[in-house]
Scaffold this motif. Sequence first.
Motif, short mmCIF file in Angstrom:
data_model
loop_
_atom_site.label_atom_id
_atom_site.label_comp_id
_atom_site.label_asym_id
_atom_site.label_seq_id
_atom_site.Cartn_x
_atom_site.Cartn_y
_atom_site.Cartn_z
N SER A 183 0.86 -1.18 0.00
CA SER A 183 0.00 0.00 0.00
C SER A 183 0.89 1.23 0.00
CB SER A 183 -0.90 0.01 1.24
OG SER A 183 -0.15 -0.18 2.41
N CYS A 184 0.53 2.19 -0.84
CA CYS A 184 1.36 3.39 -0.99
C CYS A 184 0.58 4.60 -0.52
CB CYS A 184 1.77 3.55 -2.45
SG CYS A 184 2.95 4.90 -2.71
N PRO A 185 1.10 5.37 0.45
CA PRO A 185 0.41 6.55 0.95
C PRO A 185 0.30 7.64 -0.11
CG PRO A 185 2.22 5.89 2.41
CD PRO A 185 2.39 5.14 1.13
N ALA A 186 -0.69 8.52 0.06
CA ALA A 186 -0.93 9.59 -0.90
C ALA A 186 0.28 10.51 -1.03
CB ALA A 186 -2.16 10.39 -0.49
N SER A 187 0.96 10.79 0.08
CA SER A 187 2.12 11.69 0.02
C SER A 187 3.25 11.08 -0.79
CB SER A 187 2.60 12.03 1.43
OG SER A 187 2.96 10.86 2.15
N ILE A 188 3.37 9.76 -0.81
CA ILE A 188 4.41 9.10 -1.59
C ILE A 188 4.01 9.03 -3.06
CG2 ILE A 188 5.82 7.02 -1.83
CD1 ILE A 188 6.22 8.72 0.76
N ILE A 189 2.72 8.84 -3.32
CA ILE A 189 2.24 8.90 -4.71
C ILE A 189 2.53 10.28 -5.29
CG2 ILE A 189 0.18 8.81 -6.17
CD1 ILE A 189 -0.98 6.76 -4.20
N ALA A 190 2.31 11.32 -4.49
CA ALA A 190 2.60 12.69 -4.94
C ALA A 190 4.09 12.88 -5.20
CB ALA A 190 2.10 13.70 -3.91
N ALA A 191 4.93 12.33 -4.32
CA ALA A 191 6.38 12.43 -4.52
C ALA A 191 6.80 11.71 -5.79
CB ALA A 191 7.11 11.86 -3.31
N GLN A 192 6.20 10.56 -6.03
CA GLN A 192 6.51 9.82 -7.26
C GLN A 192 6.14 10.63 -8.50
OE1 GLN A 192 4.17 6.28 -8.07
NE2 GLN A 192 5.89 5.32 -9.14
N LYS A 193 4.98 11.25 -8.47
CA LYS A 193 4.55 12.06 -9.62
C LYS A 193 5.51 13.23 -9.87
CE LYS A 193 -0.38 10.92 -9.40
NZ LYS A 193 -1.75 11.42 -9.11
N ARG A 194 6.05 13.79 -8.79
CA ARG A 194 7.02 14.88 -8.96
C ARG A 194 8.27 14.39 -9.66
NH1 ARG A 194 5.15 16.18 -3.69
NH2 ARG A 194 7.00 15.31 -2.69
N TRP A 195 8.75 13.19 -9.29
CA TRP A 195 9.92 12.63 -9.95
C TRP A 195 9.62 12.34 -11.42
CZ3 TRP A 195 14.47 13.36 -8.28
CH2 TRP A 195 14.78 13.34 -6.92
N GLN A 196 8.44 11.80 -11.70
CA GLN A 196 8.08 11.50 -13.08
C GLN A 196 8.06 12.77 -13.92
OE1 GLN A 196 4.37 9.58 -12.11
NE2 GLN A 196 5.22 7.51 -12.36
N LEU A 197 7.45 13.83 -13.39
CA LEU A 197 7.39 15.09 -14.12
C LEU A 197 8.77 15.69 -14.31
CD1 LEU A 197 5.69 17.30 -15.43
CD2 LEU A 197 5.41 18.33 -13.16
N ARG A 198 9.59 15.56 -13.30
CA ARG A 198 10.93 16.14 -13.39
C ARG A 198 11.73 15.50 -14.53
NH1 ARG A 198 15.20 16.55 -8.42
NH2 ARG A 198 16.88 17.56 -9.58
N PHE A 199 11.59 14.19 -14.68
CA PHE A 199 12.25 13.52 -15.80
C PHE A 199 11.69 14.00 -17.13
CE2 PHE A 199 11.94 10.03 -18.92
CZ PHE A 199 13.28 9.90 -19.23
N LEU A 200 10.36 14.09 -17.22
CA LEU A 200 9.73 14.46 -18.48
C LEU A 200 10.04 15.91 -18.87
CD1 LEU A 200 6.28 12.72 -17.91
CD2 LEU A 200 8.10 11.98 -19.46
N GLN A 201 10.30 16.76 -17.89
CA GLN A 201 10.57 18.17 -18.19
C GLN A 201 11.90 18.35 -18.93
OE1 GLN A 201 10.27 19.65 -14.18
NE2 GLN A 201 8.26 20.58 -14.54
N GLN A 202 12.93 17.59 -18.52
CA GLN A 202 14.23 17.71 -19.17
C GLN A 202 15.01 16.41 -18.96
OE1 GLN A 202 16.63 21.04 -17.96
NE2 GLN A 202 18.07 20.82 -19.68
N PRO A 203 14.71 15.41 -19.78
CA PRO A 203 15.30 14.07 -19.57
C PRO A 203 16.82 14.05 -19.57
CG PRO A 203 13.48 13.98 -21.14
CD PRO A 203 13.76 15.42 -20.90
N ASP A 204 17.44 14.80 -20.46
CA ASP A 204 18.91 14.75 -20.55
C ASP A 204 19.56 15.23 -19.25
OD1 ASP A 204 19.63 14.39 -23.74
OD2 ASP A 204 17.71 15.37 -23.36
N ASP A 205 19.09 16.36 -18.76
CA ASP A 205 19.63 16.89 -17.51
C ASP A 205 19.38 15.91 -16.37
OD1 ASP A 205 20.57 19.07 -15.63
OD2 ASP A 205 18.51 18.81 -14.93
N PHE A 206 18.20 15.32 -16.36
CA PHE A 206 17.86 14.39 -15.28
C PHE A 206 18.78 13.18 -15.32
CE2 PHE A 206 15.36 11.03 -13.22
CZ PHE A 206 15.00 11.67 -12.06
N PHE A 207 19.01 12.65 -16.52
CA PHE A 207 19.87 11.47 -16.63
C PHE A 207 21.31 11.77 -16.24
CE2 PHE A 207 22.92 9.13 -19.34
CZ PHE A 207 22.78 7.88 -18.77
N PHE A 208 21.89 12.84 -16.77
CA PHE A 208 23.30 13.10 -16.56
C PHE A 208 23.61 13.67 -15.17
CE2 PHE A 208 23.45 12.95 -21.23
CZ PHE A 208 24.54 12.11 -21.38
#
Length: 455
Positions: free
Chosen positions: A56-81
Amino acid sequence: MDPPAETEDPRAAANGENNHVSKKPKLSFITEPEIRQEFAHHKPGIARINNGSFGSCPASIIAAQKRWQLRFLQQPDDFFFNHLQRKILHSRTIVKDLINADHVDEVSIVDNATTAAAIVLQHVGWAFADGRFQKGDAVVMLHCAFQAVKKSIEAYVTRAGGSVIVVHLPFPVNSNEEIIAEFRKGLARGKANGKKVRLAIIDHITSMPCVVIPARELVKICREEGVERVFVDAAHAIGSIPVDVKEIGADFYVSNLHKWFFCPPSVAFLYCRKSPLSPDLHHPVVSHEYGNGLAIESAWIGTRDYSSQLVVPDVLEFINRFEGGLEGIRKRNHDAVVEMGEMLAKAWGTNLGSPPEMCPSMVMIGLPSRMGVLSDDDALKLRTHLRDHFGLEVPIHFQMPRDGEIRAADGDGCITGYARISHQVYNTLDDYVRLRDAINQLLSDGVACKMLQRE
């Protein structure tokens, strides 16, 4: 969001450089209303007493996960390197401290326990295929090992010439000594006719039926008997029982982080004790990181969503909002699930499948024999009926009695069906009362499994 970072070699970060963990102010303990809010996304009206299967995943962790997902999608190259590898390193470092490993290089983050089993059994299969192990040498496993582990043995080991020794454990079980005695017999069979036991696979918590296995004691026996390598499959362990990999002493140890540690699915850690064999361990998905060590190989297996691996620091922060942290949660869950199990057993006139000290945050309770759970199909039909007609999520286990075993019984016959209940922080007394009353209603209405239809 982290400040912009200078470009860095992801492999250098994954090897332990630039490892700074910021400290945050301690939060006050979480309240009951806050717990309810964290799990408000659970489907209303459903009694979820099966945390063991999917966590079971708490709502605050689901929100944190979504932030990480968006951060990658915003600028994948910077995120990877500049960010991905050092953030995975941060998660690995937290796990390393939680499980008392010696070095972060011993900890890899993988998708789940199934992936970890593939890594270990691929390694053993290659040793058979290359002639380092002799044809007919054995892998010893418990009969109640997870099905994916059995299939990995088939895929990697038996096709390369290894034999498999299956240790049948008693259930219901009354003591660790019963398990230890059967395990010794299995090792003896594996060593018969001059053969060697090349790998022992030991569950720390079996899934169905659910029992805490004395892993440390069995690993010690393996060392005494010359077993070459020991793999502890502890899919349910972290967050449910104490985990100290140095004390346990296995070569390999895996536990899911999405079952009892509140991570989103799916993420697990694989601990591999540092040894000369370490360079021969490889992720089954080969990327450009092949040959740079298992931890680094596992941290990049191609473009995919790594967010479940990145929220581990957020999860630890969530856990520390509870009094006593992870150990406090574990103890309260254990005490509560034993109390609920004993309430159900008393109401149904049956028994627990094991003593309380052999239960994690899950308990097996015998179902009244009149329910007529006489096959795996019956167990599935009853589980489906409870979900569809009573809003209950609870696994049902059929226990086939073996010749010579003392069978559990109630006043009407032999007990062959067991319910496996879990307790997590979101559960309430009403969840278990609903299960008690549902079974009692079925019995009162004269309903047995043979009358239920597959839906």
